[in-house]
Design an enzyme around this catalytic site. Sequence first.
Site, PDB file in Angstrom:
ATOM      1  N   SER A   7      42.112  35.749  40.219  1.00  0.00           N
ATOM      2  CA  SER A   7      41.021  35.647  39.242  1.00  0.00           C
ATOM      3  C   SER A   7      41.595  35.433  37.844  1.00  0.00           C
ATOM      4  O   SER A   7      42.236  36.323  37.272  1.00  0.00           O
ATOM      5  CB  SER A   7      40.174  36.925  39.259  1.00  0.00           C
ATOM      6  OG  SER A   7      39.196  36.849  38.249  1.00  0.00           O
ATOM      7  N   HIS A  32      39.964  31.996  41.476  1.00  0.00           N
ATOM      8  CA  HIS A  32      38.609  32.489  41.246  1.00  0.00           C
ATOM      9  C   HIS A  32      38.303  32.353  39.757  1.00  0.00           C
ATOM     10  O   HIS A  32      39.079  32.796  38.908  1.00  0.00           O
ATOM     11  CB  HIS A  32      38.581  33.953  41.685  1.00  0.00           C
ATOM     12  CG  HIS A  32      37.272  34.658  41.574  1.00  0.00           C
ATOM     13  ND1 HIS A  32      36.325  34.629  42.579  1.00  0.00           N
ATOM     14  CD2 HIS A  32      36.760  35.459  40.609  1.00  0.00           C
ATOM     15  CE1 HIS A  32      35.283  35.397  42.229  1.00  0.00           C
ATOM     16  NE2 HIS A  32      35.518  35.897  41.026  1.00  0.00           N
ATOM     17  N   ASP A  34      35.442  33.106  36.906  1.00  0.00           N
ATOM     18  CA  ASP A  34      34.230  33.874  36.581  1.00  0.00           C
ATOM     19  C   ASP A  34      33.510  33.232  35.412  1.00  0.00           C
ATOM     20  O   ASP A  34      33.988  33.294  34.277  1.00  0.00           O
ATOM     21  CB  ASP A  34      34.612  35.297  36.167  1.00  0.00           C
ATOM     22  CG  ASP A  34      35.116  36.124  37.329  1.00  0.00           C
ATOM     23  OD1 ASP A  34      34.372  36.291  38.301  1.00  0.00           O
ATOM     24  OD2 ASP A  34      36.269  36.598  37.241  1.00  0.00           O
ATOM     25  N   MET A  36      30.381  33.573  33.005  1.00  0.00           N
ATOM     26  CA  MET A  36      29.395  34.588  32.574  1.00  0.00           C
ATOM     27  C   MET A  36      28.565  34.014  31.437  1.00  0.00           C
ATOM     28  O   MET A  36      29.090  33.325  30.575  1.00  0.00           O
ATOM     29  CB  MET A  36      30.112  35.838  32.062  1.00  0.00           C
ATOM     30  CG  MET A  36      31.103  36.429  33.030  1.00  0.00           C
ATOM     31  SD  MET A  36      31.881  37.880  32.311  1.00  0.00           S
ATOM     32  CE  MET A  36      33.208  38.170  33.474  1.00  0.00           C
ATOM     33  N   HIS A  65      32.595  31.912  40.567  1.00  0.00           N
ATOM     34  CA  HIS A  65      31.678  33.060  40.650  1.00  0.00           C
ATOM     35  C   HIS A  65      30.736  32.972  39.448  1.00  0.00           C
ATOM     36  O   HIS A  65      31.159  33.194  38.311  1.00  0.00           O
ATOM     37  CB  HIS A  65      32.528  34.346  40.618  1.00  0.00           C
ATOM     38  CG  HIS A  65      31.744  35.621  40.591  1.00  0.00           C
ATOM     39  ND1 HIS A  65      32.354  36.841  40.407  1.00  0.00           N
ATOM     40  CD2 HIS A  65      30.417  35.880  40.732  1.00  0.00           C
ATOM     41  CE1 HIS A  65      31.431  37.798  40.431  1.00  0.00           C
ATOM     42  NE2 HIS A  65      30.249  37.235  40.610  1.00  0.00           N
ATOM     43  N   ASP A 174      35.635  41.639  45.298  1.00  0.00           N
ATOM     44  CA  ASP A 174      35.986  41.284  43.917  1.00  0.00           C
ATOM     45  C   ASP A 174      35.866  42.523  43.037  1.00  0.00           C
ATOM     46  O   ASP A 174      34.774  43.074  42.872  1.00  0.00           O
ATOM     47  CB  ASP A 174      35.015  40.194  43.441  1.00  0.00           C
ATOM     48  CG  ASP A 174      35.323  39.685  42.041  1.00  0.00           C
ATOM     49  OD1 ASP A 174      36.355  40.086  41.460  1.00  0.00           O
ATOM     50  OD2 ASP A 174      34.519  38.871  41.532  1.00  0.00           O
TER      51      ASP A 174
HETATM   52  C1  DX5 Z   1      34.501  41.064  37.382  1.00  0.00           C
HETATM   53  C2  DX5 Z   1      34.983  39.738  37.888  1.00  0.00           C
HETATM   54  C3  DX5 Z   1      36.299  39.755  38.587  1.00  0.00           C
HETATM   55  C4  DX5 Z   1      37.461  40.222  37.765  1.00  0.00           C
HETATM   56  C5  DX5 Z   1      38.237  41.149  38.631  1.00  0.00           C
HETATM   57  O1  DX5 Z   1      33.178  40.962  37.005  1.00  0.00           O
HETATM   58  O2  DX5 Z   1      34.038  39.183  38.788  1.00  0.00           O
HETATM   59  O3  DX5 Z   1      36.586  38.522  39.219  1.00  0.00           O
HETATM   60  O4  DX5 Z   1      38.316  39.210  37.320  1.00  0.00           O
HETATM   61  O5  DX5 Z   1      39.211  41.732  37.871  1.00  0.00           O
HETATM   62  P1  DX5 Z   1      40.169  42.879  38.397  1.00  0.00           P
HETATM   63  O6  DX5 Z   1      40.948  42.337  39.561  1.00  0.00           O
HETATM   64  O7  DX5 Z   1      41.001  43.177  37.214  1.00  0.00           O
HETATM   65  O8  DX5 Z   1      39.303  44.038  38.817  1.00  0.00           O
HETATM   66 ZN    ZN Z   2      34.510  37.440  39.998  1.00  0.00          ZN
END
Ligand code: DX5
Ligand code: ZN
Length: 223
Positions: A7, A32, A34, A36, A65, A174
């Site tokens: 990620s 991955h 993210d 937002m 995601h 995740d």
């Molecule tokens: C959180 C994200 C994750 C995040 C996970 O909302 O969806 O993908 O990057 O991070 P770690 O591995 O640090 O928990």
């Molecule tokens: Zn994520």
Amino acid sequence: MFELCASILAADFAHLARDVQAADAAGADAFHIDIMDGHFVPAISFGTGMVRTMRGLTRKPLDVHLMVETPLDFVEELAALGVERVSVHYEIPGGPGPALQAIRAAGMQPGLVLNPETPVEAAKPFLPQIRQLLLMTVHPGRGGQPYLPGSNARIAAASQLVQAAPQPIPIQVDGGITLCTIAEAHAAGAWSFVSGSAVFGGPVPRNVRQLRLAATVCPQDLL
Ligand code: DX5
Ligand code: ZN
């Protein structure tokens, strides 16, 4: 068998190319991303510009995601950028059905995401449409949080639930996936491990190799 999905939320953006290429070479199976929107979750991370950058850095699958209220707005552009998988949240206004359908129609693999407080049974009506079930093992919106208690039981319940589908539906997890938690999540039935901090915090090649090894350790042996 399993998949380690790095990620990039936790990457050092000043050295993104170096770190992504290091993770790729060390054995990350996918990346991955993210997205937002500041509405579905309070934070804003990055948008499709980052997806374009990532496509230029790796040939490994891109796993997007969407932590956004209106995922349909992104589908066409993500498909044009060559994204393989796109996951949308069950909890969005109006529900995930139309976005899952659009993702599939655009030639990508649709994934459904469940927040930690959403019962895994909520996924049932969507099983025929999805190619991945993503269980949040932290509250969505930021990295570096601890793996929530109760996650293993949710993974096990979801693994049972997806058996009802005619097609295989891998379980992705995740949040809080580290050297300490990856083996128990694997033993509970997860197949794809999204990991940010544990991949990009510190030396990336070593982190990737250790996470891959740790995923296959029997959790009983850790006690
Ligand atoms: C959180 C994200 C994750 C995040 C996970 O909302 O969806 O993908 O990057 O991070 P770690 O591995 O640090 O928990
Ligand atoms: Zn994520």
